[in-house]
Design a protein around this motif. Structure first.
Motif, PDB file in Angstrom:
ATOM      1  N   LYS A   1       1.308   4.227  -3.075  1.00 36.34           N
ATOM      2  CA  LYS A   1       1.160   5.669  -2.890  1.00 36.34           C
ATOM      3  C   LYS A   1       2.379   6.441  -3.374  1.00 36.34           C
ATOM      4  O   LYS A   1       2.389   7.664  -3.335  1.00 36.34           O
TER       5      LYS A   1
ATOM      6  N   GLU B   1       5.637   5.842  -2.150  1.00 37.37           N
ATOM      7  CA  GLU B   1       6.701   5.861  -1.144  1.00 37.37           C
ATOM      8  C   GLU B   1       7.764   4.820  -1.493  1.00 37.37           C
ATOM      9  O   GLU B   1       7.454   3.699  -1.873  1.00 37.37           O
TER      10      GLU B   1
ATOM     11  N   GLU C   1       0.828  -1.208   0.000  1.00 34.74           N
ATOM     12  CA  GLU C   1       0.000   0.000   0.000  1.00 34.74           C
ATOM     13  C   GLU C   1       0.861   1.255   0.000  1.00 34.74           C
ATOM     14  O   GLU C   1       0.576   2.218  -0.718  1.00 34.74           O
ATOM     15  N   ARG C   2       1.930   1.250   0.814  1.00 29.75           N
ATOM     16  CA  ARG C   2       2.834   2.414   0.855  1.00 29.75           C
ATOM     17  C   ARG C   2       3.517   2.622  -0.494  1.00 29.75           C
ATOM     18  O   ARG C   2       3.659   3.751  -0.957  1.00 29.75           O
TER      19      ARG C   2
END
Length: 192
Positions: free
Chosen positions: A156, A158, A152-153
């Motif tokens: 985004k 990251e 998920e990070r």
């Protein structure tokens, strides 16, 4: 060897064309896969008689491939793998793993349809091309991460392999003094 193509073959020709190829390529790939016939008089007549059937079958396969491509369009597939702190995978992600991930989502793709020249060996977002039909290609995104939370990070934007992600430090604020103590050498010199 001269062959008559029964379907479009990338970098070779369109259906119905007579092309000259190397003997091994014809014997080992084109003829066994049903992509071509030897170019002799009997096969030329046979091809002309079956041309409309072959074109109809080709259009049907192309339509099915386009439906699958529409379903895959814009999809990202998450693959959780064990990796070290630097993002290097302990194993790798190969075409077989990609096929299994697509099958889990309900897409039936063959391993030979995955265009992956080298296995994926590090975490991150990777683009993979799928050849669904000789005229239909699509690119999907693989999100290879150590856990679903990291995936998920990564999605985004990251970075999980940069210095700040690994050590919790702002990479731009790093100075050489943070890693090297100039007085440490003097201590050893004094002891001698």
């Amino acid at each position: 060897m001269e062959v008559i193509l029964l379907e479009r073959v990338p970098k070779l020709g369109q259906m119905g064309e007579t092309v000259k190829v190397r003997d091994g390529f014809a014997r080992n790939f084109l003829l066994p896969q049903g992509k071509a016939l030897r170019a002799n008089e009997a096969n030329k007549k046979r091809f002309e008689n079956e041309r409309s059937t072959l074109e109809a079958r080709n259009l049907e396969r192309k339509g099915e491939a386009q439906k699958v491509a529409e379903g895959l369009d814009g999809k990202t597939f998450v693959m959780v793998r064990a990796a070290g702190e630097t993002g290097q995978l302990y194993g790798s992600v190969a075409a077989r793993d990609i096929v299994e991930a697509l099958a889990a989502e309900g897409f039936n793709i063959g391993r030979n349809q995955v265009d992956l020249n080298h296995p994926i060996k590090e975490i991150g977002l990777h683009k993979v091309t799928l050849h669904l039909h000789s005229e239909v290609e699509i690119t999907v995104e693989l999100n290879v991460a150590r856990s679903p939370e990291e995936a998920e990070r990564q999605a985004k934007g990251e970075s999980l392999t940069s210095v700040d992600a690994i050590y919790g430090v702002d990479e731009d604020a790093l100075r050489p003094e943070d890693f090297f103590d100039p007085d440490a050498d003097r201590e050893f010199e004094d002891e001698e």
